[in-house]
Design a protein around this motif. Structure first.
Motif, PDB file in Angstrom:
ATOM      1  N   ALA A   1      -7.122  -3.264   4.498  1.00 22.52           N
ATOM      2  CA  ALA A   1      -5.728  -3.141   4.285  1.00 22.52           C
ATOM      3  C   ALA A   1      -5.467  -4.436   4.315  1.00 22.52           C
ATOM      4  O   ALA A   1      -4.755  -5.629   3.382  1.00 22.52           O
ATOM      5  CB  ALA A   1      -4.857  -2.494   4.106  1.00 22.52           C
TER       6      ALA A   1
ATOM      7  N   TRP B   1       0.189  -1.144   0.140  1.00 24.01           N
ATOM      8  CA  TRP B   1       0.270  -0.345   0.200  1.00 24.01           C
ATOM      9  C   TRP B   1       1.257   1.633   0.021  1.00 24.01           C
ATOM     10  O   TRP B   1       1.779   0.965   0.618  1.00 24.01           O
ATOM     11  CB  TRP B   1      -0.957   0.013   0.955  1.00 24.01           C
ATOM     12  CG  TRP B   1      -1.448  -1.115   1.227  1.00 24.01           C
ATOM     13  CD1 TRP B   1      -2.030  -1.969   1.809  1.00 24.01           C
ATOM     14  CD2 TRP B   1      -3.609  -1.063   0.576  1.00 24.01           C
ATOM     15  NE1 TRP B   1      -2.793  -4.050   1.190  1.00 24.01           N
ATOM     16  CE2 TRP B   1      -3.696  -2.310   0.846  1.00 24.01           C
ATOM     17  CE3 TRP B   1      -4.409   0.205  -0.126  1.00 24.01           C
ATOM     18  CZ2 TRP B   1      -5.248  -2.089   0.150  1.00 24.01           C
ATOM     19  CZ3 TRP B   1      -5.442   0.040  -0.360  1.00 24.01           C
ATOM     20  CH2 TRP B   1      -5.758  -1.532  -0.194  1.00 24.01           C
TER      21      TRP B   1
ATOM     22  N   ARG C   1      -3.675   0.602  -3.006  1.00 28.71           N
ATOM     23  CA  ARG C   1      -2.618  -0.044  -3.583  1.00 28.71           C
ATOM     24  C   ARG C   1      -3.591  -1.054  -5.277  1.00 28.71           C
ATOM     25  O   ARG C   1      -4.761  -0.645  -5.127  1.00 28.71           O
ATOM     26  CB  ARG C   1      -2.736  -1.372  -2.660  1.00 28.71           C
ATOM     27  CG  ARG C   1      -2.360  -2.480  -3.397  1.00 28.71           C
ATOM     28  CD  ARG C   1      -2.175  -3.887  -2.057  1.00 28.71           C
ATOM     29  NE  ARG C   1      -1.842  -5.304  -2.548  1.00 28.71           N
ATOM     30  CZ  ARG C   1      -2.363  -6.434  -2.851  1.00 28.71           C
ATOM     31  NH1 ARG C   1      -2.983  -6.765  -2.103  1.00 28.71           N
ATOM     32  NH2 ARG C   1      -2.030  -6.929  -3.312  1.00 28.71           N
TER      33      ARG C   1
END
Length: 96
Positions: free
Chosen positions: A88, A22, A31
């Motif tokens: 994430a 990321w 990302r």
């Protein structure tokens, strides 16, 4: 249930060291990932959607043929919160 607060730029920078796929800053995380084919990318979106629904926290997803471009931000907080970091992490567990 209250939402987690916006993280400081330093907190986000530290967190990104543990999320090497990321990029971004306190305003948002990004990302991109290329999958083997279009259907694989669509299947990845479905898997991400299941996780996002369970968390009640939804990413911005842009699909270009077999490449996903993902953006995470807590709009209600005006930047990145712990929810974005957790999403994430969960996305990384789903994708190659």
């Amino acid at each position: 249930m209250p939402r987690p607060p916006r993280l400081s730029p330093d907190d986000v920078a530290r967190a990104l060291t543990e999320l090497p796929l990321w990029s971004g800053d306190a305003d948002g995380l990004r990302r991109s990932v290329e999958l083997p084919g279009f259907r694989d990318a669509v299947a990845a979106i479905v898997a991400i959607a299941d996780v996002a629904e369970a968390m009640d926290h939804h990413p911005d997803v842009d699909l270009r043929w077999r490449t996903l471009h993902l953006s995470l931000v807590s709009h209600s907080e005006g930047g990145v919160s712990e929810l974005d970091l957790e999403l994430a992490r969960r996305i990384d567990a789903l994708l190659p």
